[in-house]
Design a protein around this motif. Structure first.
Motif, PDB file in Angstrom:
ATOM      1  N   GLN A   1      18.633  22.229   0.858  1.00 58.49           N
ATOM      2  CA  GLN A   1      19.556  21.258   0.203  1.00 58.49           C
ATOM      3  C   GLN A   1      18.538  20.219  -0.333  1.00 58.49           C
ATOM      4  OE1 GLN A   1      22.401  20.673   3.342  1.00 58.49           O
ATOM      5  NE2 GLN A   1      23.384  22.421   2.802  1.00 58.49           N
ATOM      6  N   GLY A   2      17.017  19.958  -0.602  1.00 56.76           N
ATOM      7  CA  GLY A   2      16.814  19.056  -1.375  1.00 56.76           C
ATOM      8  C   GLY A   2      15.969  17.626  -0.128  1.00 56.76           C
ATOM      9  N   SER A   3      16.560  17.801   1.578  1.00 57.31           N
ATOM     10  CA  SER A   3      16.090  16.851   2.056  1.00 57.31           C
ATOM     11  C   SER A   3      14.989  16.866   3.169  1.00 57.31           C
ATOM     12  CB  SER A   3      17.448  16.337   2.587  1.00 57.31           C
ATOM     13  OG  SER A   3      17.247  15.745   3.665  1.00 57.31           O
ATOM     14  N   PHE A   4      14.149  16.313   2.991  1.00 54.64           N
ATOM     15  CA  PHE A   4      12.799  15.606   4.194  1.00 54.64           C
ATOM     16  C   PHE A   4      14.121  15.932   5.391  1.00 54.64           C
ATOM     17  CE2 PHE A   4      10.843  15.230  -0.227  1.00 54.64           C
ATOM     18  CZ  PHE A   4       9.728  15.951   0.389  1.00 54.64           C
ATOM     19  N   GLU A   5      14.905  14.705   5.331  1.00 55.50           N
ATOM     20  CA  GLU A   5      15.984  14.866   7.186  1.00 55.50           C
ATOM     21  C   GLU A   5      15.842  15.897   6.763  1.00 55.50           C
ATOM     22  OE1 GLU A   5      18.507  12.742   9.227  1.00 55.50           O
ATOM     23  OE2 GLU A   5      18.089  12.222   7.392  1.00 55.50           O
TER      24      GLU A   5
ATOM     25  N   MET B   1       0.813  -1.537   0.358  1.00 59.20           N
ATOM     26  CA  MET B   1       0.544   0.192   0.395  1.00 59.20           C
ATOM     27  C   MET B   1       0.565   1.689   0.145  1.00 59.20           C
ATOM     28  SD  MET B   1      -3.501   1.414   2.847  1.00 59.20           S
ATOM     29  CE  MET B   1      -3.814  -0.442   2.883  1.00 59.20           C
ATOM     30  N   LYS B   2       2.224   1.252   0.838  1.00 62.43           N
ATOM     31  CA  LYS B   2       2.831   2.879   1.128  1.00 62.43           C
ATOM     32  C   LYS B   2       3.221   2.668  -0.761  1.00 62.43           C
ATOM     33  CE  LYS B   2       6.719   1.773   2.054  1.00 62.43           C
ATOM     34  NZ  LYS B   2       8.113   1.767   1.761  1.00 62.43           N
ATOM     35  N   ASN B   3       4.065   1.879  -1.238  1.00 64.80           N
ATOM     36  CA  ASN B   3       4.602   2.053  -2.029  1.00 64.80           C
ATOM     37  C   ASN B   3       3.979   2.247  -3.042  1.00 64.80           C
ATOM     38  OD1 ASN B   3       7.257   0.464  -1.124  1.00 64.80           O
ATOM     39  ND2 ASN B   3       7.222  -1.182  -1.497  1.00 64.80           N
ATOM     40  N   SER B   4       2.564   1.987  -3.245  1.00 62.67           N
ATOM     41  CA  SER B   4       1.865   1.995  -4.909  1.00 62.67           C
ATOM     42  C   SER B   4       1.313   3.693  -4.000  1.00 62.67           C
ATOM     43  CB  SER B   4       0.421   1.407  -4.252  1.00 62.67           C
ATOM     44  OG  SER B   4      -0.777   2.103  -5.173  1.00 62.67           O
ATOM     45  N   LEU B   5       0.975   3.755  -3.005  1.00 61.77           N
ATOM     46  CA  LEU B   5       0.783   5.725  -2.905  1.00 61.77           C
ATOM     47  C   LEU B   5       2.276   6.140  -2.828  1.00 61.77           C
ATOM     48  CD1 LEU B   5      -1.083   4.979   0.649  1.00 61.77           C
ATOM     49  CD2 LEU B   5      -1.810   5.947  -1.212  1.00 61.77           C
ATOM     50  N   ILE B   6       2.840   6.081  -2.983  1.00 64.29           N
ATOM     51  CA  ILE B   6       4.458   6.642  -2.948  1.00 64.29           C
ATOM     52  C   ILE B   6       4.638   6.888  -4.820  1.00 64.29           C
ATOM     53  CG2 ILE B   6       6.921   6.274  -3.116  1.00 64.29           C
ATOM     54  CD1 ILE B   6       6.920   5.327   0.135  1.00 64.29           C
ATOM     55  N   GLN B   7       4.411   5.751  -5.494  1.00 58.50           N
ATOM     56  CA  GLN B   7       4.174   5.693  -6.815  1.00 58.50           C
ATOM     57  C   GLN B   7       3.400   6.661  -7.071  1.00 58.50           C
ATOM     58  OE1 GLN B   7       3.496   1.275  -8.125  1.00 58.50           O
ATOM     59  NE2 GLN B   7       4.598   1.958 -10.564  1.00 58.50           N
ATOM     60  N   ARG B   8       2.109   7.086  -6.447  1.00 55.48           N
ATOM     61  CA  ARG B   8       1.480   8.039  -7.376  1.00 55.48           C
ATOM     62  C   ARG B   8       0.981   9.102  -6.794  1.00 55.48           C
ATOM     63  NH1 ARG B   8      -2.916   3.352  -4.508  1.00 55.48           N
ATOM     64  NH2 ARG B   8      -4.452   4.885  -5.489  1.00 55.48           N
ATOM     65  N   LYS B   9       2.576   9.619  -6.290  1.00 56.81           N
ATOM     66  CA  LYS B   9       2.766  10.851  -5.756  1.00 56.81           C
ATOM     67  C   LYS B   9       1.516  11.664  -4.340  1.00 56.81           C
ATOM     68  CE  LYS B   9       5.645  10.871 -10.045  1.00 56.81           C
ATOM     69  NZ  LYS B   9       7.403  10.226  -9.212  1.00 56.81           N
TER      70      LYS B   9
ATOM     71  N   PHE C   1      10.932   8.865   4.173  1.00 58.00           N
ATOM     72  CA  PHE C   1      11.761   9.753   3.690  1.00 58.00           C
ATOM     73  C   PHE C   1      12.522   9.452   5.365  1.00 58.00           C
ATOM     74  CE2 PHE C   1       9.475  11.997   5.975  1.00 58.00           C
ATOM     75  CZ  PHE C   1      10.096  13.379   7.198  1.00 58.00           C
ATOM     76  N   SER C   2      13.952   9.203   5.689  1.00 67.34           N
ATOM     77  CA  SER C   2      13.809   9.016   7.075  1.00 67.34           C
ATOM     78  C   SER C   2      14.302   9.595   7.839  1.00 67.34           C
ATOM     79  CB  SER C   2      15.458   7.833   6.919  1.00 67.34           C
ATOM     80  OG  SER C   2      16.427   7.876   6.066  1.00 67.34           O
ATOM     81  N   VAL C   3      15.107  10.096   9.036  1.00 65.42           N
ATOM     82  CA  VAL C   3      16.053  10.857  10.349  1.00 65.42           C
ATOM     83  C   VAL C   3      16.144   9.728  11.489  1.00 65.42           C
ATOM     84  CG1 VAL C   3      15.261  11.872  11.947  1.00 65.42           C
ATOM     85  CG2 VAL C   3      13.579  12.413   9.934  1.00 65.42           C
ATOM     86  N   ASP C   4      17.497   9.686  11.721  1.00 64.80           N
ATOM     87  CA  ASP C   4      18.564   9.525  12.367  1.00 64.80           C
ATOM     88  C   ASP C   4      18.670  10.703  13.388  1.00 64.80           C
ATOM     89  OD1 ASP C   4      20.394   8.019  13.691  1.00 64.80           O
ATOM     90  OD2 ASP C   4      22.334   8.683  12.168  1.00 64.80           O
TER      91      ASP C   4
ATOM     92  N   ARG D   1       5.643  11.277   4.036  1.00 63.61           N
ATOM     93  CA  ARG D   1       5.222  12.470   4.451  1.00 63.61           C
ATOM     94  C   ARG D   1       4.123  12.865   3.388  1.00 63.61           C
ATOM     95  NH1 ARG D   1       7.025  17.707   5.652  1.00 63.61           N
ATOM     96  NH2 ARG D   1       6.682  19.537   3.923  1.00 63.61           N
ATOM     97  N   LEU D   2       3.051  13.683   3.898  1.00 65.58           N
ATOM     98  CA  LEU D   2       1.980  13.495   2.622  1.00 65.58           C
ATOM     99  C   LEU D   2       2.032  14.901   1.815  1.00 65.58           C
ATOM    100  CD1 LEU D   2      -1.169  13.852   4.522  1.00 65.58           C
ATOM    101  CD2 LEU D   2      -0.880  11.994   2.876  1.00 65.58           C
ATOM    102  N   THR D   3       2.232  14.265   0.113  1.00 66.97           N
ATOM    103  CA  THR D   3       2.019  15.555  -0.939  1.00 66.97           C
ATOM    104  C   THR D   3       0.639  16.466  -1.382  1.00 66.97           C
ATOM    105  OG1 THR D   3       0.932  14.020  -2.750  1.00 66.97           O
ATOM    106  CG2 THR D   3       4.253  14.205  -2.193  1.00 66.97           C
ATOM    107  N   ASP D   4       0.567  17.628  -1.396  1.00 67.27           N
ATOM    108  CA  ASP D   4      -0.305  17.765  -1.808  1.00 67.27           C
ATOM    109  C   ASP D   4      -1.216  16.687  -3.088  1.00 67.27           C
ATOM    110  OD1 ASP D   4       1.094  19.929  -1.092  1.00 67.27           O
ATOM    111  OD2 ASP D   4       1.291  20.487  -3.017  1.00 67.27           O
ATOM    112  N   GLU D   5      -0.950  16.623  -3.904  1.00 63.86           N
ATOM    113  CA  GLU D   5      -1.337  14.993  -4.236  1.00 63.86           C
ATOM    114  C   GLU D   5      -2.751  14.355  -2.911  1.00 63.86           C
ATOM    115  OE1 GLU D   5      -3.210  14.470  -7.071  1.00 63.86           O
ATOM    116  OE2 GLU D   5      -1.658  16.915  -7.447  1.00 63.86           O
TER     117      GLU D   5
END
Length: 294
Positions: free
Chosen positions: A171-175, A121-129, A134-137, A150-154
């Motif tokens: 820097q383009g990093s969600f972390e 389910m997660k992979n399908s929703l990611i594929q559909r944008k 992302f990961s946080v250390d 993280r939810l996108t606008d879509e």
């Protein structure tokens, strides 16, 4: 009387072209009927009278309503690509909206999904944008590296939610952005005036923290690469001090070497740097339970 075959079929076709042209404006395309094959009826374009250019077919609509009232429409290369979310997908997206800091494992357990199903389910929703992973250390004392969503606008549109205001990570990093937002909120909760991406005399700091007349810069250092530049440029721009918050002990050690060597040759910068670990901020300890879903 003209004998048979004195005029050929091709000659007749040429003579009838003007007549055919004048009749085209009266041509009405037949609407699909129940006798048509299901797919043919579904895909046949049709015109509605009184509208130029006809209406869009089922495959060309601007949006498709989801089962729970959401709608998704994404444009790629000039074509419209639509997605319909199921009840379970709606519940999953709602979970990300309501509990953004849950780890992937804790989220699956909270929703009573098997490991295989939550991954698909997660992979399908990611594929559909609709989602970004992302990961946080957080450091070994607080669970190490944690995967989050993280939810996108879509994704927000799909569940009928308004997308929250966000700041694009430099820097383009969600972390990186995750740390910026939580550090800013932590200082704000303690009574400081805070700005993410605070600009001062041409230099932008990850977080600007003001109390009284001083503005302190906080820089999130996931790598030691830009730490010296950030420190020097922030002080030169007018920030009173710089807090260099490092991802882990290895990054902290390298940052300390760079900053200390620089200060040794440039004593006027002495006392203006504080080097620490990101997980030393008070909020990290309290977030541990939230991330684990306890």
């Amino acid at each position: 009387m003209m004998a048979k075959k004195d005029v050929t079929d091709s000659e007749i076709a040429v003579l009838m072209r003007p007549v055919h042209a004048s009749l085209k404006k009266y041509l009405v395309r037949r609407q699909p009927t129940q006798e048509d094959e299901p797919e043919q009826a579904k895909n046949k374009p049709h015109k509605k009278s009184g509208r130029q250019g006809g209406s869009k077919s089922a495959n060309q609509g601007d949006s498709v309503s989801g089962r729970r009232g959401g709608s998704v429409s994404s444009e790629r290369g000039g074509s419209s690509q639509q997605s319909i979310i199921s009840d379970e997908e709606h519940e999953y997206l709602e979970s990300v909206y309501e509990y953004p800091n849950l780890s992937l494992t804790a989220r699956g357990e909270k929703l009573a999904l098997s490991a295989d199903k939550r991954t698909r389910m997660k992979n399908s929703l990611i594929q559909r944008k609709m989602l970004v992973e992302f990961s946080v250390d957080l450091g070994s004392d607080y669970g190490g590296r944690v995967k989050m969503l993280r939810l996108t606008d879509e994704g927000c549109k799909a569940i009928g939610r308004k997308a929250p205001g966000s700041v694009s990570p430099r820097q383009g990093s969600f972390e990186h952005l995750w740390w910026q937002v939580f550090i800013a909120n932590d200082y704000a909760a303690r009574g400081y005036k805070v700005n993410i991406e605070k600009l001062l005399n041409g230099k932008s700091a990850d977080i600007g923290v003001r109390k009284g007349s001083e503005i302190v810069a906080v820089e999130v250092e996931l790598t030691p690469k830009n730490s010296l530049y950030n420190f020097k440029a922030d002080i030169d721009a007018g920030f009173a001090r710089v807090i260099l918050a490092c991802k882990n002990q290895n990054v902290k050690t390298q940052v300390e070497k760079k900053i200390n060597a620089f200060i040794e040759d440039n004593p006027r910068y002495e006392g203006k740097a504080r080097i620490m670990l990101l997980n030393e901020f008070p909020f990290v300890k309290s977030l541990k339970k939230e991330i684990r879903g306890c």
